[in-house]
Design a protein around this motif. Structure first.
Motif: not given
Ligand code: ADP
Ligand code: MG
Length: 598
Positions: A382-385, A378-380
């Protein structure tokens, strides 16, 4: 016939009865009253108000666009008719057309200057627009006649009774236009943008253009209402445009049911009847409207129509579960991408949020005809990618290619290139039916616009029939066909997730991006998801799968990328990734995952 069936037919029966009474109204008043003209005018005025309230319903109810300028647009419509008939000497119907054009142009302009405004700011901008129209009317003597306005506005050679029928016909046409719009793909796009511009964009719907279409159309109808109002009154002056006069439309809309087809007409009719009954105490009318609004909000927040629909008789029957059946319909599957070009590629993607390096140099290469897994704690990142790949986040560095071409700049355009994303958090259109959710997914592939939808052109009907057939096949594939009429918000969690995937498939993607779709799904639903992934692969399309359910990921994926702290730490076939020491390290903090992965 059972009691239930009788009650279910009540709305249709009441509608028919109302239509008969309205058509016979001039004859009835002529027979029973010495004051027929007064009672005919009463109904005509209510019908004109109903037209304006339908317009308000289209922008606020269906479009989610708070408008405080509807009385202003009514005033503009009135000016258009008055100017065209009295000053330019043209026939009244030319004036009505001018009124609609003016309403459309004005609302279009207001929308253009408030594109980035949120709900409340949009409301404030429309309030300003209303004030400007009213004060402009007061000041621009030469055209508007200033405070006194323009008098002598008449519908040419028509008698009062004939004009009554013109107004009635206009109401019927506007009602039909509203219904045709709302039930078409154009209307579904409008409601999708109202529910969530991001979700709509992910499905290939253009949020801005969709809002513009809805608001401009609403403006044309408001202009029409204003034009008819001036013809009915015989004059127009700035008084018509002041916000106070808009009260009755807001109260009527909320009383009847905002975002319902019949709500505006029923609400306005109820208010007109009450106002007439208390006309001897007319000074209390505004007080009464205020109390009605308050009571309606407290007692029937969904309005009369919404409450009826939520009640036992108005509700669609409960859905049933079916076994998944059939294959993915060929027509939603686009032609396979060229096998030698990656379907989706990210090179050196970087996305930082302040000090957080959410994505820190990620390379990803998704081949056509494959299922591509992305895993990581979690938090790695993935969703941001995925958000970077689909342009929901602008990247700090790196590039994105779709089928070898640079990705478009906006999310809806990336969806148009064939990359459809399903979000990690639920993004269903909960108030719409299951079927309408799937149909909304098809909007990006539909080729007709507002005019075809409102007129139900042959091309529109063909496409709509095809869309419905495709949607039915998709729902059958997912085992949801027994629930197509059910409100999406009433599905189980797993069914909702599955429906979101089905809706994304409906957009006809080359690359389907699923962010943790299997969370909370029961085994049969996971099977349906796996079948879907395999069907995509078999057709030469690609699936990107972010997932924590390791059995599912290992089972269905061809390649897997492991991300930790925004960096790729492993990439390869499932068996290779599973044996990679760095992967086990990354999961060390999560013994449960280590267990799953080994
Ligand atoms: P995953 O999908 O792998 O769980 P995310 O991509 O959601 O991880 O999040 C990766 C990191 O970026 C986390 O530390 C999260 O807190 C941070 N993060 C994600 N979206 C935002 C945002 N819109 N603003 C600030 N920080 C973000
Ligand atoms: Mg995530």
């Amino acid at each position: 016939m059972t009691m239930d069936a009788l009650v279910r037919r009540l709305p249709a029966a009441l509608t028919a009865a109302a239509a008969v009474v309205l058509l016979a109204w001039p004859a009835i008043t002529d027979f029973y009253s010495y004051n027929a003209a007064y009672y005919n005018g009463l109904v005509a005025s209510a019908a004109i108000s109903a037209i304006l309230t339908i317009s308000l319903n289209l922008s606020m109810g269906y479009g989610g666009l708070l408008s405080m300028m509807h009385t202003g647009m009514q005033l503009l419509g009135g000016y258009a008719v008055a100017y065209t008939t009295v000053k330019a000497g043209l026939p009244w119907f030319a004036g009505v057309v001018a009124a609609m054009l003016l309403g459309a142009v004005f609302s279009g302009l207001v929308l253009v200057i408030s594109l980035r405004a949120t709900y409340l700011y949009f409301g404030m901008i429309t309030l300003a627009a209303d004030l400007i129209v009213v004060e402009g009317g007061n000041a621009w003597d030469a055209v508007t006649g200033g405070i006194n306005g323009i008098v002598g506005v008449t519908p040419g050679g028509l008698s009062k009774n004939q004009f009554y029928y013109v107004v009635l016909a206009a109401l019927a046409l506007v009602y039909a236009a509203q219904r045709n719009l709302v039930r078409s793909g154009v209307g579904r796009a409008v409601m999708a943008v109202r529910e969530s511009p991001d979700t709509a964009a992910a499905l290939g719907i253009r949020p801005t253009r969709t809002k513009a279409v809805a608001f401009t159309f609403s403006g044309a109808i408001a202009g029409l209402s204003g034009g008819l109002y001036a013809l009915q009154l015989g004059f127009i002056n700035p008084e018509v445009g002041i916000l106070d006069n808009g009260l009755v439309f807001f109260v009527g809309l909320f009383l009847g049911g905002i975002g319902t087809l019949a709500g505006p007409v029923i609400g306005v009719a109820a208010i007109a009847a009450v106002v007439e009954l208390i006309k001897d105490y007319a000074r209390y009318t505004t007080l009464l409207l205020g109390c009605t609004l308050l009571l309606a909000m407290m007692l029937v927040p969904k309005g009369i129509v919404g409450t009826w629909r939520a009640a036992r008789f108005g509700r669609p029957p409960e859905g049933v579960d079916h076994e998944p059946s059939g294959d993915l319909p060929e027509s939603v599957l686009p032609g396979a991408a060229a096998p030698d070009v990656p379907a989706l590629e990210g090179r050196g993607l970087v996305k930082h949020f302040g000090g957080v390096k959410a994505v820190d140099g990620v390379d990803i290469r998704v081949d056509a005809g494959s299922v591509y897994g992305i895993i990581g704690p979690n938090g790695s990142g993935k969703s941001t990618t995925v958000a970077c790949l689909t342009r929901f986040h602008p990247v700090d560095a790196g590039e994105v290619l779709v089928c070898g071409e640079p990705a478009a700049a906006r999310p809806h355009a990336v969806a148009g290139q064939g990359v459809t994303r399903v979000f990690q958090t639920p993004h269903l259109f909960e108030r719409q039916s299951v079927l309408d959710n799937v149909l909304a997914g098809m909007r990006g592939r539909e080729d007709y616009g507002l005019v075809s939808a409102v007129l139900r052109s042959p091309g529109y009907r063909r496409r709509e029939a095809a869309s419905r057939a495709e949607a039915a096949a998709l729902l059958a594939f997912a085992g949801l066909s027994g629930r197509s009429e059910q409100q999406a918000g009433t599905l189980s969690h797993g069914q909702k997730r599955l429906l979101e995937v089905v809706r994304a498939v409906a957009s006809g993607p080359r690359v389907l991006v699923l962010d943790e779709p299997a969370t909370g799904l029961v085994p049969a639903e996971i099977d349906a998801l796996a079948r879907l992934c395999r069907a995509f692969r078999a057709h030469g399309l690609a699936v990107v799968l972010i997932e924590h359910n390791m059995n599912f990921v290992m089972d269905v994926c061809d390649r897997i990328t492991v991300i930790d702290s925004g960096k790729v730490i492993a990439c390869g076939a499932p068996a290779e990734v599973r044996a990679e020491p760095a992967v086990l390290d990354a999961y060390l903090g999560r013994p449960d995952l280590v267990e799953e992965i080994t």
